[in-house]
Design an enzyme around this catalytic site. Structure first.
Site, PDB file in Angstrom:
ATOM      1  N   HIS A   1    -106.059 -29.775 -18.864  1.00 34.08           N
ATOM      2  CA  HIS A   1    -104.827 -30.396 -18.401  1.00 34.08           C
ATOM      3  C   HIS A   1    -103.858 -30.542 -19.573  1.00 34.08           C
ATOM      4  O   HIS A   1    -103.996 -31.435 -20.408  1.00 34.08           O
ATOM      5  CB  HIS A   1    -105.113 -31.756 -17.764  1.00 34.08           C
TER       6      HIS A   1
ATOM      7  N   GLU B   1    -106.268 -32.833 -21.895  1.00 36.48           N
ATOM      8  CA  GLU B   1    -107.435 -33.455 -21.286  1.00 36.48           C
ATOM      9  C   GLU B   1    -108.397 -32.345 -20.858  1.00 36.48           C
ATOM     10  O   GLU B   1    -108.015 -31.453 -20.090  1.00 36.48           O
ATOM     11  CB  GLU B   1    -107.037 -34.303 -20.078  1.00 36.48           C
TER      12      GLU B   1
ATOM     13  N   SER C   1    -103.137 -31.708 -12.404  1.00 36.59           N
ATOM     14  CA  SER C   1    -102.873 -33.042 -12.952  1.00 36.59           C
ATOM     15  C   SER C   1    -103.671 -34.129 -12.249  1.00 36.59           C
ATOM     16  O   SER C   1    -103.910 -35.189 -12.816  1.00 36.59           O
ATOM     17  CB  SER C   1    -101.380 -33.378 -12.815  1.00 36.59           C
TER      18      SER C   1
ATOM     19  N   ASN D   1    -102.752 -39.757 -16.302  1.00 35.60           N
ATOM     20  CA  ASN D   1    -101.954 -39.914 -15.093  1.00 35.60           C
ATOM     21  C   ASN D   1    -102.465 -41.047 -14.211  1.00 35.60           C
ATOM     22  O   ASN D   1    -101.698 -41.654 -13.462  1.00 35.60           O
ATOM     23  CB  ASN D   1    -101.908 -38.602 -14.310  1.00 35.60           C
TER      24      ASN D   1
END
Length: 700
Positions: free
Chosen positions: A438, A450, A417, A488
Site C-alpha cells: 500500500h 504498508e 487502501s 487509513n
C-alpha cells in the site's frame, strides 16, 4: 603524489585513527566501520594525531581522510543518551583548525554532522564528485554542537548557512563547490589530489575558517528569514534556534559563538522534542526488523509490472524506475495506455523543469519503462503491483488473470487502501504469493509503504516486500489485514471525530488551523480535498449496509460528494479553490449549520485545545484497538505509519510515544474536561480506558 610519498603505516592498524607517515605531507586516516562515526576513541585518536603532527618537524602539512565507504558520517549513535566523554568534539575540531601546519580534508561518501564540522575546520577541502555534505542535527531536535553554525556561514554566507542548518538537508559536492564549502573536486585519486593541495599550501599561513569575516544580514531580512524558518518548522524548536545561531556568527568571535552554540546544543539535547525525534530516528530503523523474519531470504526481484497507470499507478511505476527496476506498465486499452504514458512522462518533465533531475537522467529512467495493453505481456515479471479501481470484484478478476499468466514464484501485490487482501488472494491458486503493497500518494515521493500480510502470505514473500521497499528507499511497516490497515483506519476514526466537531460548532477551516498549529502540515479537511472526497465516499457506501444504525453519523461529506465536490481535482470540496488557492466556502458553512439543525445540536464555540485533544485521543484510541487486535506487533509501527504517511509531527515522536510522555489518563482527562457532558460529545474507546486505568505504557 609521487611514489616516494606513498603513505606508510605508523602504529597499530587496529586503532580507529592512525598516521600514515610521509614527508613532507602526512595522512591521518580514520577507520571506524561502518561509517567512521565520531566515537570517543575516534575523538581521542584524532586529537592525538593532530598534536603529533604539530610536534613533528618532518611533517609540514597533513591530509585527513577516512577508510571504507565514507568520510565521517556523524556521531556514534551508541553514545546517544550517555554522558559525554572527553575529549569533546568541539575541542578536537578547534585543535584541527589551530594546527600550525596546513590541514586538508579528503572527503568521499558522506560528511555529515560532526564529519562536516571536521571538514569545515580544515584549512581546505577536496571532495569526490559523489560526496555529500550536511548538518542534519535538527532532524534529531538538536543544533550542530562543534562549531557548525559558526564556521559554515564564514564559508558559504548567511543565507545558504541558515538554509542548510535549519533544514538539515544535504548537498552534493558540485553544489558544495558552488557555495564555497569545498575548494576542489577530485578528478581521479582523491587522496593524491588532497596531498598535492596540502603540499601547495606548505609555507603559506593556514586560512582558518574561524578567522574569516562574515557579512551580517540586514536586520529586516534576518527577521523575515527566521520567521520563514519558524513557519516551515511547524512547532519544531531546533530549526529556529539553529537559524538564530548562524546569525550570531556575524557579531561574535568564533569561540563566543561556539559557546552559545554549545549551550543551545546541551539545552536541546535534554528537551522533550529531541527525545521524540531520537525515538523517531530509531523507530524508522527498527521497523524493518520484523520479528520472525530474521533468517528469511527474500525472492529475487528485478522485472516489475504495474497494472493501472492512473495517479497511483503512475507514481508507483516512477518509484520503481527511479530505483533501477525494469518496469512494464499495463493498461486495459490504447487510450488508457496513452494517458498513463503521458502522466508518467509529465512527472519526470516536472522534475527536470524544477531542477531536481537532469534531462539525461530523465531519459535514462523513461527508457527503463515499457508499456503494453493486456496482462499476457506480464508473463516474465517477478513482481506485479496492481493499482486499478478500488473495487473488490475488479481486483479479484484481475488477480485471476494474473494467476494464469505469471510464472511460479512471482509475487502478486495489491495497492488497495481498504479492501480485504485475503479475499483478493483467494481468487488465485497461489495465496501464499499475494500481499499488499500500500503506497501513499504521490507514490514516487511519499516514504511510507504498508506491507500487508494475509494469514496465507509466505514469510519469504513478506521478506521480499521489505527488500523491495528498502531498494525503493521507502519506510515499510508490516501489518495484518483489517479495513484500512493501520493508517487509513486511524485516519477514518479521527476524520470522524473532526466531523463531530463540525456538527457541534466548528468549521472546517477552524479544525484544520488547530491541527496545523499542533504540527500537522495540513488539517484533515484539507487532506480530504487533496486526496479526493470520492475515495472515502466509496468506502462509506461500501460499509453502509453493515453500519450500526445507532452509530452517530455526520453526512456533510456525502452531501458534498452528491454535489460533485470531490476536492481539489474538481475545484471544490470542503473548500473552494481559485487558481489553486484554498478558500473557506459559504456553501460548506451552510451545509454544516444545516446538519447541526437537523440533528438538533446547539452549536457552540469550540476551542483549539478541545479540537486538538479530541483528535489526538481519537488517534490514540484507534491505535490501542489496532494493537489489541495485533494488526501490528509494536507501538513503533503505529508511530512510523503516522509520521511518514499522515504528517504526524516527528518532533512529537508519533502518537503512542507522545501518549507515553503525556500519560494516557491525562489525554482522557483533557478530553473529558472539554467535551460537553450533556450532548453528543466524546465517548472514549475501551482500549484507551483500559490502558489508562491499568497505567500501561506503550514503551518500556
Amino acid at each position: 603524489m609521487t611514489s616516494s610519498q606513498t603513505p606508510t603505516r605508523s602504529g597499530e592498524s587496529s586503532e580507529p585513527v592512525r598516521i600514515l607517515a610521509t614527508s613532507p605531507v602526512a595522512l591521518i586516516e580514520i577507520d571506524n566501520p561502518p561509517v567512521n562515526a565520531t566515537s570517543q576513541a575516534v575523538r581521542a585518536g584524532l586529537l592525538s594525531a593532530i598534536q603529533e603532527i604539530d610536534r613533528n618537524p618532518q611533517t609540514e602539512a597533513v591530509v585527513i581522510a577516512c577508510a571504507g565507504r565514507t568520510f565521517v558520517a556523524g556521531a556514534d549513535i551508541r553514545e546517544f543518551g550517555q554522558p559525554p566523554r572527553e575529549p569533546h568534539l568541539p575541542d578536537v575540531i578547534n585543535a584541527i583548525e589551530a594546527c600550525l601546519k596546513p590541514v586538508v580534508a579528503a572527503v568521499h561518501g558522506s560528511a555529515l554532522g560532526g564529519g562536516c564540522e571536521i571538514a569545515l575546520a580544515c584549512h581546505a577541502r577536496v571532495a569526490e564528485p559523489g560526496a555529500t555534505f550536511g548538518l542534519p542535527e535538527v532532524r534529531l531536535g538538536l543544533v550542530p554542537g562543534a562549531g557548525g553554525t559558526q564556521r559554515l556561514p564564514r564559508l558559504v554566507g548567511m543565507e545558504a548557512a541558515i538554509d542548510l542548518v535549519s533544514t538539515g538537508r544535504t548537498v552534493k559536492a558540485a553544489e558544495a563547490l558552488r557555495l564555497g564549502l569545498v575548494d576542489r573536486l577530485s578528478s581521479g585519486d582523491l587522496r593524491a589530489e588532497a596531498m598535492d593541495l596540502a603540499q601547495e599550501m606548505i609555507g603559506v599561513q593556514p586560512a582558518r575558517t574561524g578567522e574569516r569575516p562574515v557579512a551580517a544580514m540586514d536586520a529586516h531580512a534576518a527577521s523575515a528569514k527566521v520567521a520563514e524558518v519558524r513557519k516551515k518548522a511547524r512547532g519544531a524548536e531546533a530549526p529556529c534556534k539553529a537559524a538564530e545561531l548562524v546569525l550570531l556568527a556575524a557579531d561574535l568571535p568564533l569561540l563566543e559563538g561556539m559557546a552559545r552554540e554549545r549551550e543551545t546544543f546541551l539545552e536541546l539535547r535534554s528537551s522533550e522534542q529531541s527525545a521524540a525525534l531520537r525515538h523517531a530516528f530509531f523507530a524508522e530503523r527498527e521497523v524493518t526488523r520484523v520479528p520472525g523474519l530474521e533468517k528469511v531470504e527474500p525472492r529475487s526481484i528485478q522485472k516489475v509490472g504495474v497494472v493501472g497507470a492512473g495517479t497511483m499507478g503512475s507514481g508507483i511505476a516512477v518509484a520503481f524506475a527511479d530505483a533501477g527496476f525494469d518496469v512494464k506498465v499495463v493498461e486495459t486499452s490504447e487510450s488508457a495506455f496513452a494517458a498513463g504514458q503521458a502522466r508518467i512522462t509529465d512527472i519526470y518533465d516536472k522534475q527536470v523543469s524544477s531542477g531536481r533531475l537532469t534531462s539525461a537522467v530523465r531519459d535514462e529512467r523513461l527508457s527503463s519503462l515499457s508499456y503494453e495493453v493486456g496482462t499476457p505481456s506480464l508473463a516474465d515479471r517477478d513482481l506485479v503491483v496492481e493499482a486499478v479501481f478500488e473495487d473488490m470484484e475488479v481486483k479479484r478478476s484481475l488477480f485471476r488473470d494474473l494467476d494464469g499468466v505469471l510464472a511460479p514464484g512471482a509475487v502478486l501485490a495489491t495497492n488497495t487502501s481498504y479492501l480485504d487482501i485475503g479475499l483478493i488472494a483467494d481468487a488465485t491458486a497461489r495465496p501464499a504469493d499475494v500481499l499488499g503493497l500500500h503506497f501513499f500518494s504521490p507514490a514516487n515521493v511519499m516514504k511510507l509503504v504498508e506491507i500487508v500480510k494475509t494469514d496465507a502470505t509466505a514469510p519469504e514473500v513478506i521478506a521480499t516486500g521489505l527488500a523491495v521497499a528498502k531498494r525503493l528507499r521507502k519506510v515499510p511497516v508490516v501489518c495484518r489485514v483489517c479495513d484500512g490497515f493501520v493508517g487509513n483506519r486511524i485516519l477514518a476514526r479521527y476524520r470522524q471525530q473532526a466531523e463531530y466537531l463540525l456538527e457541534e460548532g466548528a468549521l472546517p477551516q477552524e479544525v484544520d488551523a488547530a491541527m496545523e498549529a499542533f504540527g500537522f502540515p495540513m488539517g484533515p479537511f484539507a487532506v480530504s480535498d487533496l486526496a479526493g472526497l470520492d475515495i472515502a465516499w466509496a468506502r462509506r457506501k461500501r460499509l453502509a449496509p453493515t453500519r450500526d444504525p445507532h452509530e452517530r453519523y455526520v453526512d456533510v461529506a456525502d452531501r458534498l460528494c452528491e454535489a460533485g465536490r470531490f476536492g481539489r481535482k474538481t475545484g471544490a470540496g470542503w473548500y473552494r479553490y481559485t487558481a489553486g488557492k484554498r478558500e473557506p466556502d459559504p456553501f460548506v458553512t451552510g451545509l454544516v449549520e444545516e446538519a447541526s439543525q437537523r440533528r438538533k445540536v446547539l452549536r457552540r464555540t469550540i476551542s483549539v485545545d478541545e479540537i486538538q485533544a479530541r483528535i489526538r485521543a481519537a488517534i490514540v484510541n484507534e491505535a490501542c484497538k489496532i494493537l489489541d487486535e495485533r494488526i501490528v506487533e509494536r507501538p513503533l509501527d503505529v508511530d512510523v505509519v503516522m509520521m511518514h504517511g499522515y504528517g504526524y509531527p516527528a518532533w512529537r515522536g508519533g502518537p503512542l510515544f507522545e501518549a507515553d510522555r503525556i500519560g494516557l489518563k491525562v489525554i482522557l482527562d483533557q478530553v473529558n474536561e472539554r467535551a460537553p457532558q450533556d450532548g453528543p460529545g466524546w465517548e472514549p474507546a475501551a482500549g484507551l480506558v483500559r490502558r489508562a486505568a491499568s497505567g500501561a505504557r506503550f514503551y518500556p
